[in-house]
Motif scaffolding. Structure first.
Motif, PDB file in Angstrom:
ATOM      1  N   HIS A 139       1.492   2.383   0.862  1.00  0.00           N
ATOM      2  CA  HIS A 139       2.003   2.214  -0.435  1.00  0.00           C
ATOM      3  C   HIS A 139       0.859   2.638  -1.453  1.00  0.00           C
ATOM      4  O   HIS A 139       1.182   3.340  -2.366  1.00  0.00           O
ATOM      5  CB  HIS A 139       2.287   0.884  -0.719  1.00  0.00           C
ATOM      6  N   ASN A 140      -0.165   2.253  -1.062  1.00  0.00           N
ATOM      7  CA  ASN A 140      -1.474   2.685  -2.144  1.00  0.00           C
ATOM      8  C   ASN A 140      -1.692   4.227  -2.121  1.00  0.00           C
ATOM      9  O   ASN A 140      -2.331   4.656  -3.005  1.00  0.00           O
ATOM     10  CB  ASN A 140      -2.779   1.662  -1.706  1.00  0.00           C
ATOM     11  N   THR A 143       0.578   5.713  -4.485  1.00  0.00           N
ATOM     12  CA  THR A 143       0.424   5.087  -5.769  1.00  0.00           C
ATOM     13  C   THR A 143      -0.621   5.772  -6.929  1.00  0.00           C
ATOM     14  O   THR A 143      -1.921   5.489  -6.601  1.00  0.00           O
ATOM     15  CB  THR A 143       0.152   3.700  -5.902  1.00  0.00           C
ATOM     16  N   ARG A 150       5.058  -1.836  -9.389  1.00  0.00           N
ATOM     17  CA  ARG A 150       4.414  -1.321  -8.170  1.00  0.00           C
ATOM     18  C   ARG A 150       3.888  -2.465  -7.177  1.00  0.00           C
ATOM     19  O   ARG A 150       4.059  -2.488  -6.095  1.00  0.00           O
ATOM     20  CB  ARG A 150       3.536  -0.046  -8.382  1.00  0.00           C
ATOM     21  N   ASN A 153       6.656  -4.261  -5.945  1.00  0.00           N
ATOM     22  CA  ASN A 153       7.345  -3.533  -4.850  1.00  0.00           C
ATOM     23  C   ASN A 153       6.393  -3.685  -3.540  1.00  0.00           C
ATOM     24  O   ASN A 153       7.144  -3.673  -2.458  1.00  0.00           O
ATOM     25  CB  ASN A 153       7.405  -1.913  -5.325  1.00  0.00           C
ATOM     26  N   LEU A 154       5.109  -3.560  -3.619  1.00  0.00           N
ATOM     27  CA  LEU A 154       4.306  -3.717  -2.293  1.00  0.00           C
ATOM     28  C   LEU A 154       4.547  -5.052  -1.739  1.00  0.00           C
ATOM     29  O   LEU A 154       4.846  -5.506  -0.548  1.00  0.00           O
ATOM     30  CB  LEU A 154       3.028  -3.643  -2.703  1.00  0.00           C
ATOM     31  N   LYS A 157       7.674  -5.179   0.126  1.00  0.00           N
ATOM     32  CA  LYS A 157       7.485  -4.524   1.303  1.00  0.00           C
ATOM     33  C   LYS A 157       7.104  -5.537   2.259  1.00  0.00           C
ATOM     34  O   LYS A 157       7.251  -5.606   3.629  1.00  0.00           O
ATOM     35  CB  LYS A 157       6.629  -3.355   1.086  1.00  0.00           C
TER      36      LYS A 157
END
Length: 397
Positions: A139-140, A143, A150, A153-154, A157
């Protein structure tokens, strides 16, 4: 040729994290010493010391194998391992009771093949740390402009990934392991990069909710009974934790005996194999009581110092590794072990409720120890494959 071989051997030796191995060997020696003492209580007909040595030997073999599997390779197959781990949990739920999937202490949580029993939920702890570290890293990695959206969103997840194993383990009626998974999730979230503008209110809300549930259990159990369907008598562990001597003949028996054992050890203890307080199955969850009784305050502090050595070393590794996936895994593993230590010691001295969580590396057990050693093997792999001892190497991402 001889010079080349010597250079290779020197390189291999330098790539091994000998400090971590030394700390694990200290924990191994402590485990053997205390389990041997537990057997002197006369309640066992099995040589648990010999079995623990065998478990450790198998754990070291597992760790050695993992050293040579690079973190990059582990990341590549982490989702396959995650799926297999969850399938092993599903298999326990759908299979009928048999010699292969027996019911032990009211729970069907083990696969048994002859003398070997394997508890998949223990390995799920390490698998979850791996997959969450990968989720956060991926993810990062993509990003470029951080935002509240965001970050949410993480978090989504992370919770979605954790939901399946947590649900399957809860269906096994294994609250202790579920609490460990929650601790792991929180540890990963803290280092995930999510802003504290989100984390602070979330943690405050969780603390308020947990405190409210405990207070309702104590003062208004009827409300919990109506809302959740949990019966009042099922609050036995909470009641025995708060007032163990009232329930000393039932749910509070282990705790009252543990307090008696640790208290009687005073400063220097009664000496090895001189324990007098009887605690059933004291080689597993209540092994800290033996340490307190036979080695006193000095002995318990010595054990805590060994764990502190482990924690400080893991923090050092996490802050010096060159790859974010590795750092997140190490912190997740640290949270896993730390929660075990705090919960186990806390429950033996009445600071926390009894949950059946063992003292890591010291309590007797196969699956729990193998899970811990698998984590050690992965950390040794991180150290081994990051050249120049975490200097400034940039791994291919």
């Amino acid at each position: 040729m001889g010079t080349s071989t010597r250079t290779l051997n020197k390189s291999f030796i330098q790539r091994i994290d000998w400090r971590l191995i030394f700390i694990v060997l200290l924990l191994f020696a402590t485990s053997c010493l205390i389990i041997n003492s537990a057997m002197s209580s006369g309640q066992y007909g099995t040589n648990f010391l010999l079995k623990q040595v065998l478990y450790y030997a198998m754990g070291f073999i597992l760790a050695i194998i993992l050293i040579f599997i690079s973190p990059k390779t582990i990341r590549k197959y982490v989702w396959i391992v995650y799926i297999l781990g969850n399938l092993s949990l599903v298999g326990l739920l759908v299979s009928p009771e048999s010699s292969f999937t027996p019911i032990i202490n009211g729970a069907k949580s083990w696969y048994r093949l002859g003398p070997i029993s394997v508890q998949p939920s223990e390995f799920m702890k390490i698998i979850l740390i791996l997959v969450l570290a990968n989720v956060v890293y991926q993810h990062n990695r993509f990003t470029y402009n951080k935002s509240i959206t965001r970050d949410f969103n993480l978090l989504f997840k992370i919770f979605l990934t954790s939901l399946v194993p947590m649900g399957l383990i809860l269906f096994q009626n294994d609250l202790g392991t579920t609490l460990v998974l929650i601790a792991i999730i929180l540890g990963v979230i803290i280092v995930s990069g999510v802003t504290w503008r989100i984390l602070a209110p979330v943690f405050i809300a969780l603390f308020a909710f947990g405190s409210s549930v405990i207070l309702l259990m104590i003062y208004k159990p009827s409300i919990i009974e109506k809302v959740s369907g949990v019966q009042t008598y099922q609050f036995g562990r909470i009641n025995s934790w708060l007032d163990p001597y009232t329930y000393s003949s039932g749910d509070g028996y282990h705790l009252t005996e543990s307090l008696k054992a640790i208290g009687s050890g005073q400063i220097f203890g009664k000496g090895l194999n001189n324990g007098e307080v009887y605690i059933p199955e004291n080689h597993t969850d209540f092994i800290f009581s033996i340490i307190g009784e036979e080695f006193g305050f000095i002995g318990t502090i010595a054990v805590l110092i060994i764990f502190l050595m482990l924690f400080f070393h893991l923090i050092k590794l996490a802050t010096t590794t060159s790859h974010p996936f590795n750092a997140i895994f190490i912190i997740g593993y640290l949270t896993f072990v730390l929660f075990h230590v705090v919960q186990n010691i806390g429950m033996t001295i009445q600071l926390l409720p009894i949950t059946g969580i063992p003292l890591p590396f010291i309590s007797y057990g196969g699956s729990s120890l193998w899970s811990l050693m698998a984590g050690i093997g992965i950390i040794l792999s991180i150290y081994y494959h990051e050249k120049d001892k975490f200097a400034v190497v940039k791994e291919d991402k």
